[in-house]
Design a protein around this motif. Structure first.
Motif, PDB file in Angstrom:
ATOM      1  N   ASN A 337       0.826  -1.210   0.000  1.00 45.75           N
ATOM      2  CA  ASN A 337       0.000   0.000   0.000  1.00 45.75           C
ATOM      3  C   ASN A 337       0.864   1.265   0.000  1.00 45.75           C
ATOM      4  O   ASN A 337       0.552   2.252  -0.681  1.00 45.75           O
ATOM      5  CB  ASN A 337      -0.909   0.000   1.235  1.00 45.75           C
ATOM      6  CG  ASN A 337      -1.910  -1.141   1.193  1.00 45.75           C
ATOM      7  OD1 ASN A 337      -2.302  -1.588   0.120  1.00 45.75           O
ATOM      8  ND2 ASN A 337      -2.317  -1.611   2.368  1.00 45.75           N
ATOM      9  N   SER A 371      -7.128  -9.489  -6.823  1.00 49.39           N
ATOM     10  CA  SER A 371      -8.334  -9.066  -7.543  1.00 49.39           C
ATOM     11  C   SER A 371      -9.533  -8.884  -6.618  1.00 49.39           C
ATOM     12  O   SER A 371     -10.476  -8.156  -6.957  1.00 49.39           O
ATOM     13  CB  SER A 371      -8.677 -10.097  -8.629  1.00 49.39           C
ATOM     14  OG  SER A 371      -8.874 -11.371  -8.058  1.00 49.39           O
ATOM     15  N   SER A 372      -9.524  -9.513  -5.462  1.00 46.30           N
ATOM     16  CA  SER A 372     -10.641  -9.363  -4.521  1.00 46.30           C
ATOM     17  C   SER A 372     -10.481  -8.155  -3.605  1.00 46.30           C
ATOM     18  O   SER A 372     -11.404  -7.808  -2.878  1.00 46.30           O
ATOM     19  CB  SER A 372     -10.773 -10.629  -3.662  1.00 46.30           C
ATOM     20  OG  SER A 372      -9.582 -10.872  -2.932  1.00 46.30           O
ATOM     21  N   ASN A 373      -9.316  -7.512  -3.656  1.00 45.94           N
ATOM     22  CA  ASN A 373      -9.061  -6.347  -2.812  1.00 45.94           C
ATOM     23  C   ASN A 373      -9.503  -5.103  -3.575  1.00 45.94           C
ATOM     24  O   ASN A 373      -8.947  -4.747  -4.620  1.00 45.94           O
ATOM     25  CB  ASN A 373      -7.572  -6.268  -2.472  1.00 45.94           C
ATOM     26  CG  ASN A 373      -7.281  -5.250  -1.374  1.00 45.94           C
ATOM     27  OD1 ASN A 373      -7.991  -4.261  -1.237  1.00 45.94           O
ATOM     28  ND2 ASN A 373      -6.231  -5.507  -0.604  1.00 45.94           N
ATOM     29  N   GLN A 374     -10.485  -4.408  -3.061  1.00 44.45           N
ATOM     30  CA  GLN A 374     -11.026  -3.233  -3.737  1.00 44.45           C
ATOM     31  C   GLN A 374     -10.026  -2.081  -3.759  1.00 44.45           C
ATOM     32  O   GLN A 374      -9.989  -1.303  -4.720  1.00 44.45           O
ATOM     33  CB  GLN A 374     -12.316  -2.784  -3.031  1.00 44.45           C
ATOM     34  CG  GLN A 374     -13.439  -3.800  -3.105  1.00 44.45           C
ATOM     35  CD  GLN A 374     -13.892  -4.037  -4.540  1.00 44.45           C
ATOM     36  OE1 GLN A 374     -13.840  -3.137  -5.391  1.00 44.45           O
ATOM     37  NE2 GLN A 374     -14.337  -5.256  -4.821  1.00 44.45           N
ATOM     38  N   ALA A 375      -9.203  -1.978  -2.732  1.00 51.03           N
ATOM     39  CA  ALA A 375      -8.203  -0.904  -2.703  1.00 51.03           C
ATOM     40  C   ALA A 375      -7.172  -1.099  -3.815  1.00 51.03           C
ATOM     41  O   ALA A 375      -6.731  -0.134  -4.464  1.00 51.03           O
ATOM     42  CB  ALA A 375      -7.520  -0.857  -1.334  1.00 51.03           C
ATOM     43  N   HIS A 376      -6.799  -2.354  -4.032  1.00 48.58           N
ATOM     44  CA  HIS A 376      -5.844  -2.623  -5.116  1.00 48.58           C
ATOM     45  C   HIS A 376      -6.466  -2.350  -6.481  1.00 48.58           C
ATOM     46  O   HIS A 376      -5.818  -1.776  -7.378  1.00 48.58           O
ATOM     47  CB  HIS A 376      -5.364  -4.085  -5.036  1.00 48.58           C
ATOM     48  CG  HIS A 376      -4.530  -4.366  -3.841  1.00 48.58           C
ATOM     49  ND1 HIS A 376      -4.122  -5.643  -3.486  1.00 48.58           N
ATOM     50  CD2 HIS A 376      -4.017  -3.535  -2.881  1.00 48.58           C
ATOM     51  CE1 HIS A 376      -3.384  -5.589  -2.394  1.00 48.58           C
ATOM     52  NE2 HIS A 376      -3.323  -4.327  -1.991  1.00 48.58           N
ATOM     53  N   MET A 377      -7.699  -2.764  -6.659  1.00 54.76           N
ATOM     54  CA  MET A 377      -8.352  -2.575  -7.958  1.00 54.76           C
ATOM     55  C   MET A 377      -8.625  -1.093  -8.241  1.00 54.76           C
ATOM     56  O   MET A 377      -8.712  -0.682  -9.401  1.00 54.76           O
ATOM     57  CB  MET A 377      -9.673  -3.347  -7.992  1.00 54.76           C
ATOM     58  CG  MET A 377      -9.500  -4.869  -7.928  1.00 54.76           C
ATOM     59  SD  MET A 377      -8.551  -5.563  -9.295  1.00 54.76           S
ATOM     60  CE  MET A 377      -6.938  -5.804  -8.526  1.00 54.76           C
ATOM     61  N   ALA A 378      -8.731  -0.298  -7.190  1.00 50.48           N
ATOM     62  CA  ALA A 378      -8.963   1.134  -7.404  1.00 50.48           C
ATOM     63  C   ALA A 378      -7.720   1.854  -7.908  1.00 50.48           C
ATOM     64  O   ALA A 378      -7.813   2.988  -8.415  1.00 50.48           O
ATOM     65  CB  ALA A 378      -9.440   1.779  -6.092  1.00 50.48           C
ATOM     66  N   ARG A 413      -6.569  -7.613 -12.878  1.00 49.10           N
ATOM     67  CA  ARG A 413      -7.998  -7.259 -12.848  1.00 49.10           C
ATOM     68  C   ARG A 413      -8.882  -8.487 -12.910  1.00 49.10           C
ATOM     69  O   ARG A 413      -9.929  -8.554 -12.236  1.00 49.10           O
ATOM     70  CB  ARG A 413      -8.318  -6.332 -14.022  1.00 49.10           C
ATOM     71  CG  ARG A 413      -9.717  -5.754 -14.016  1.00 49.10           C
ATOM     72  CD  ARG A 413      -9.903  -4.723 -12.938  1.00 49.10           C
ATOM     73  NE  ARG A 413     -11.225  -4.139 -12.943  1.00 49.10           N
ATOM     74  CZ  ARG A 413     -11.611  -3.158 -12.147  1.00 49.10           C
ATOM     75  NH1 ARG A 413     -10.745  -2.637 -11.286  1.00 49.10           N
ATOM     76  NH2 ARG A 413     -12.835  -2.672 -12.190  1.00 49.10           N
ATOM     77  N   ASP A 415     -10.968  -9.492 -14.920  1.00 46.36           N
ATOM     78  CA  ASP A 415     -12.309  -9.273 -15.462  1.00 46.36           C
ATOM     79  C   ASP A 415     -12.147  -8.402 -16.701  1.00 46.36           C
ATOM     80  O   ASP A 415     -12.033  -7.173 -16.615  1.00 46.36           O
ATOM     81  CB  ASP A 415     -13.209  -8.597 -14.424  1.00 46.36           C
ATOM     82  CG  ASP A 415     -14.663  -8.527 -14.896  1.00 46.36           C
ATOM     83  OD1 ASP A 415     -14.934  -8.894 -16.052  1.00 46.36           O
ATOM     84  OD2 ASP A 415     -15.515  -8.098 -14.096  1.00 46.36           O
ATOM     85  N   ASP A 418     -14.782  -5.374 -17.424  1.00 49.14           N
ATOM     86  CA  ASP A 418     -14.541  -4.133 -16.685  1.00 49.14           C
ATOM     87  C   ASP A 418     -13.243  -3.455 -17.130  1.00 49.14           C
ATOM     88  O   ASP A 418     -13.150  -2.223 -17.181  1.00 49.14           O
ATOM     89  CB  ASP A 418     -14.491  -4.417 -15.185  1.00 49.14           C
ATOM     90  CG  ASP A 418     -15.833  -4.857 -14.640  1.00 49.14           C
ATOM     91  OD1 ASP A 418     -16.856  -4.569 -15.305  1.00 49.14           O
ATOM     92  OD2 ASP A 418     -15.860  -5.486 -13.566  1.00 49.14           O
TER      93      ASP A 418
END
Length: 822
Positions: A337, A371-378, A413, A415, A418
Motif C-alpha cells: 500500500n 483481484s478481490s481487494n477493492q483498494a488494489h483494484m482502485a 484485474r 475481469d 470491466d
C-alpha cells in the motif's frame, strides 16, 4: 616461457623483436586459445581437465608484465614503441582470466595475487583496459568457486570458498573506490566540454565518458558477484556506509549556494552511491532491515524532482531492483500500500528519462495485487492514463514496458469486461494523442487475448462498433490506430461476427480523404482479407462509387494471380504473429510480403534489355526456383543460357573453358533464335573470360576499326535494330546487348571530349591583375581596392582530390619548377 626467451627490448639494442613484436610473443594467442578450449571442455563436463597454478602467474607472468611496463616508461623509446609495450602489458594480464577458472593453489597464493590486483586497479588511468580484464577474472573466479562448493561440497571446495570470502574484504573497498573515481572523471570531462568549443576534443571526451560508463557497469557487476560470498557483517557495515554517504549527499544537494558546478558534482556522487546500492541489492545478500533502510533513503529521490534527472532515474533503478530481488518485501500488505501510494503520488514529478524504470516498478507492484481487494483494484484506473500515454512514448523501451504493464494489469484485474470499460473511457478524451493511445491499447489486448479468451471474443463486435465512431476523426494518428485496430479485429473475429459489420467497416476505412493515401497499403490488406472471406460479390456493393475502380483493379490482380498459380507458380504463405509487425507493416499477412497493390510481376520488355536486369533476373530465378517447380512449357518460354550453334559441323568441346566462354550466351525470353544463329559474325555477342566473367569492351571502337564502318545511327529504328553500315553496304542486325555497349561508348566519348576541353582552358596566373605590362614586378592600378600581395590565401577546397591539379597549375605560374643540379 621464461624471461630469457622473451625480448623486451633495450634502449641500446633495438632488435626486430622489440619493433615488430617478435620473440615468443606469438605464444600468447596460442596460450589463450588452448586455455579457452580447456575452459569450454571443463564447462561441458563435470570432470576436471585443467588445473592452473596462481604461483606461475604471480612469479613469471606478472614479472613479464612489470618488465613491459618499465620498458614503456623508458624515455629513450618512441611513442609507437611505448604503445607496443603497453599493449603487451594488457595481453599478459589477459591470461589472468584463464588462471582463475580452476586454480589449484588458492590457499597459498591468491592473497598475494589479490594485492597485485588491487594495485593494478588503482592504476586504471594508465591502463583502462585492465579494468574489464581484472573484473572479468574475479567474477569468473567467484562463480566457479561458488558453483563447485554448491555442486560438490568437498573439503577443497569449501576451503577455496573461505579463502575467497576472506580476501574479498580487501578487494571490495578498492572496487567501491574505483566506481567513485570513474564517476568523478565523467564529471570532470563534462565540465571541460562546457569550457571548450573544439569538436574533435569534445568527441574524444565523449568517447572517454562512454568508456567510463561501461567500466562502471563492469565493476558494479563484479561487486554484486563478490558481495554474495563476502562475510555478512562486513557487507552490512559497507552497506551502511554507502547509505550514510547517500543521505549526506542528498542533504548537501539541497544547498543552492554552491552553484551549477557544485550541483553537478553532487549529482554524480549520488549516482555512484545509488549504483553501489543497486549492485548490493542485486547480489541478494542484504537482509530485510538493510533493504528497508535503502528504500527509505531512495523514496525522497523518487518523490521529488528537485534533483538532476540522472539521480531520479538511478533511484527508480534501485527501486526496480528491490522489487525484483525482494518480492516478499514489496508484496507485504503494509509495504504494498505504501509503494502504491508512492507511485500514484509521484506521477507529476516523474522525469521523462525515468519513465522506463518507473513502469517496471509499477509492473512488479501490480503483480502483487489481489483481484478481490477493492483498494488494489482502485489503483488501476488511477494509473491507466499514464500507461496509455506511455504507449506513444518516443523511447522504444518505454513503449514496451507500458505494453507489459498493460497486460499485467489485465491479469490482476481478472475481469476483461470491466478492464475494457476502463480503457474505452479514454476514447472520449479531448486530445487526439490519448484517443489514439486508447485504440492502440485495445488492439494489443485483442491481439493477445482474442484467440483463447471467449469473453474477449464475445466483446469484439461491440468494441468494433464503438471504435467505428472514430472513422470521422480527421487526425492522422487516430486514423493510423483505428486502421490497425480494424486489421487486428478482422483477423480475430469469426465469420458470423464480422458479417453484420461489413457495411460499417468497408465504408469507414474508405471514408478518409488525406489519410487514405497514406494508409492505402493497409486498407488494401483489409479489403483483401474481407474479399477472401466473403467474395467480391459481397464486398463490391459496399464500396463507395468513387472507389469502384479500386475493387475492379483488385479483382483483375486476383485473376492474374490465379492464372499464375495454375501455371505452376505457387507462392509461399506466412502468418504474422508479432503485434508490432502487424501494427507497423504495410505488407499482407498471408502472401509472403507481396501486397495486392504490386502483385507478382515478371520482368518487362524494357527492363530485360539492360545488364542490371539480367543480373537481378538471374538472382530472382534462383529464388523462384526454390519456391516452386516450373513446368517444361514455362521453362521453355523463360530466358536462360544458350550455346551457339556449331559452324559447318564442327564439334564443340564442352570441357574446354575457353571455347565454352565464347559459345555460351544468355538470351531474353522475347529474343528470336536469329540473335544466336550462325549468320552472326560474333561482333555483338557478350564475351566471357576463363573464369566466366563478362568482358565489357568499347563497341564503338570495334565498329570504327572496320574500313567501311561509319558511326551514324538509324534514328527511326533506334529501339530495335541500331542499323550500322558495314563493308559492302550490307546492313546487319545488332543485338540488344550491343546497343547498350554502343550507347555507353558514346557517353564515354562525350565525357572525354568535355574533359579535354576543360583541361585545355588557360589557367589564370595568380596575381595577374597586378602585373605591370611595361616593366617587371607588380603595380597598383586605378580602381583596385587592395595593395599587391605576396601571399596566397589557403583554401581547403583547392587541395581536395578533385581540384588538386588546378591548384598545382595555378601555383606553377608563381613558382617555376626546375631540376635540381646534383
Amino acid at each position: 616461457f621464461t624471461d630469457d626467451h622473451v625480448d623486451i627490448g633495450d634502449k641500446k639494442k633495438k632488435s626486430l623483436n622489440t619493433e615488430s613484436g617478435g620473440g615468443l610473443w606469438w605464444l600468447l594467442p596460442l596460450m589463450k586459445q588452448s586455455a579457452s578450449s580447456d575452459a569450454s571442455a571443463l564447462a561441458s563436463s563435470s570432470s576436471i581437465t585443467t588445473r592452473s597454478h596462481l604461483s606461475f602467474f604471480q612469479g613469471r607472468v606478472l614479472n613479464l608484465a612489470r618488465r613491459c611496463d618499465a620498458a614503456s616508461a623508458d624515455g629513450h623509446r618512441t611513442a609507437a614503441e611505448a604503445s607496443i609495450q603497453k599493449q603487451r602489458v594488457v595481453e599478459v594480464w589477459s591470461l589472468l582470466y584463464y588462471f582463475c577458472l580452476h586454480p589449484i593453489d588458492m590457499k597459498e597464493n591468491f592473497a598475494a595475487v589479490a594485492k597485485t590486483v588491487v594495485k593494478a586497479l588503482s592504476d586504471h588511468s594508465r591502463y583502462p583496459k585492465l579494468v574489464p580484464v581484472i573484473c572479468g577474472s574475479l567474477k569468473s573466479l567467484a562463480v566457479g568457486v561458488t558453483g563447485r562448493a554448491e555442486a560438490n561440497p568437498s573439503a577443497e571446495a569449501t576451503e577455496d570458498l573461505e579463502v575467497l570470502s576472506n580476501v574479498s574484504i580487501k578487494i571490495l573497498p578498492s572496487l567501491f573506490k574505483l566506481v567513485e573515481t570513474l564517476n568523478e572523471s565523467q564529471k570532470t570531462n563534462s565540465a571541460d566540454d562546457m569550457d571548450t568549443d573544439d569538436k574533435s576534443s569534445s568527441k574524444e571526451k565523449q568517447a572517454i565518458r562512454q568508456q567510463n560508463m561501461q567500466l562502471v557497469e563492469t565493476v558494479t557487476d563484479t561487486i554484486g558477484q563478490l558481495a554474495q560470498i563476502c562475510p555478512r557483517e562486513f557487507l552490512q557495515n559497507l552497506f551502511k556506509k554507502v547509505v550514510q554517504r547517500l543521505l549526506v549527499a542528498t542533504t548537501e544537494n539541497g544547498d543552492n549556494t554552491g552553484g551549477k558546478a557544485s550541483k553537478d558534482a553532487q549529482a554524480v556522487r549520488m549516482c555512484s552511491l545509488l549504483g553501489l546500492g543497486q549492485a548490493l541489492v542485486a547480489s541478494g545478500s542484504l537482509d530485510d532491515n538493510s533493504v528497508s533502510l535503502l528504500y527509505r533513503a531512495v523514496r525522497p529521490l523518487v518523490r521529488s524532482d528537485e534533483h538532476d534527472s540522472r539521480v531520479q532515474k538511478r533511484a527508480y533503478k534501485v527501486l526496480a531492483e528491490i522489487c525484483e530481488k525482494h518480492k516478499e518485501f514489496v508484496t507485504s500488505e503494509e509495504r504494498l500500500n505504501e509503494m502504491t501510494d508512492l507511485m500514484v503520488d509521484s506521477i507529476v514529478t516523474c522525469q521523462v528519462s525515468a519513465r522506463h524504470m518507473r513502469l517496471k516498478c509499477m509492473a512488479y507492484i501490480v503483480q502483487g495485487f489481489d483481484s478481490s481487494n477493492q483498494a488494489h483494484m482502485a489503483v488501476i484506473p488511477k494509473i491507466m492514463g499514464e500507461v496509455l500515454l506511455c504507449l506513444k512514448d518516443s523511447n522504444a523501451k518505454t513503449r514496451e514496458a507500458a505494453y507489459q504493464l498493460l497486460l499485467e494489469m489485465a491479469v490482476a484485474r481478472d475481469d476483461m469486461t470491466d478492464y475494457f470499460k476502463i480503457i474505452l473511457a479514454a476514447l472520449g478524451a479531448k486530445t487526439t494523442h490519448m484517443r489514439s493511445a486508447a485504440v492502440m491499447a485495445l488492439s494489443r489486448l485483442t491481439f493477445e487475448y482474442a484467440r483463447h479468451d471467449t469473453s474477449v471474443q464475445s466483446l469484439l463486435p461491440s468494441l468494433m462498433q464503438t471504435v467505428a465512431f472514430l472513422f470521422d476523426d480527421s487526425s492522422r494518428e487516430v486514423t493510423k490506430s483505428v486502421i490497425s485496430f480494424v486489421r487486428v479485429c478482422v483477423a480475430a473475429m469469426s465469420f458470423d461476427q464480422l458479417e453484420p459489420l461489413l457495411p460499417e467497416i468497408v465504408g469507414g476505412i474508405l471514408k478518409y480523404n488525406k489519410g487514405r493515401d497514406r494508409f492505402r497499403a493497409k486498407i488494401k490488406i483489409i479489403l483483401k482479407k474481407l474479399v477472401r472471406l466473403y467474395g467480391y460479390d459481397t464486398i463490391a456493393p459496399l464500396v463507395p462509387e468513387k472507389d469502384t475502380r479500386l475493387i475492379t483493379h483488385m479483382r483483375k490482380l486476383t485473376e492474374r494471380t490465379a492464372r499464375r498459380k495454375a501455371a505452376g507458380l505457387q507462392d509461399g504463405q506466412s502468418v504474422v504473429n508479432n503485434f508490432d509487425d502487424m501494427m507497423e507493416s504495410d505488407e499482407d499477412d498471408s502472401d509472403d510480403g507481396r501486397t495486392f497493390m504490386t502483385g507478382v510481376t515478371g520482368f518487362t520488355k524494357m527492363t530485360s534489355m539492360t545488364g542490371k536486369s539480367m543480373k537481378s533476373a538471374k538472382s530472382k530465378s534462383v529464388v523462384s526456383g526454390a519456391r516452386s517447380t516450373m513446368t517444361g512449357k514455362s521453362a521453355k518460354s523463360t530466358s536462360g543460357p544458350r550455346i551457339k550453334a556449331e559452324l559447318q559441323g564442327e564439334i564443340l568441346d564442352m570441357l574446354d573453358s575457353s571455347k565454352m566462354a565464347k559459345s555460351v550466351r544468355f538470351a531474353d525470353a522475347n529474343m528470336n533464335d536469329n540473335d544466336f544463329s550462325d549468320d552472326d559474325d560474333g561482333m555483338d555477342d557478350m564475351q566471357f573470360d576463363n573464369q566466366g566473367r563478362i568482358i565489357i569492351s568499347d563497341g564503338l571502337q570495334k565498329v570504327s576499326g572496320d574500313k567501311g564502318a561509319a558511326d551514324d545511327f538509324d534514328s527511326e529504328d533506334d529501339d530495335e535494330n541500331l542499323q550500322l553500315k558495314a563493308g559492302g553496304g550490307k546492313r546487319r542486325r545488332v543485338s540488344k546487348f550491343e546497343s547498350v555497349k554502343v550507347a555507353k561508348a558514346e557517353r564515354d566519348a562525350v565525357n572525354a571530349r568535355k574533359q579535354s576541353k576543360q583541361s585545355k582552358k588557360p589557367t589564370s596566373s595568380i596575381g595577374s591583375a597586378y602585373k605591370s605590362k611595361k616593366a617587371g614586378g607588380d603595380v597598383k592600378k586605378k580602381g583596385q581596392q587592395f595593395e599587391p600581395y605576396a601571399y596566397v590565401p589557403l583554401n581547403a577546397k583547392d587541395y581536395s582530390k578533385k581540384n588538386r591539379s588546378n591548384a598545382v597549375s595555378k601555383m606553377g605560374t608563381v613558382v617555376r619548377s626546375t631540376k635540381r643540379k646534383r
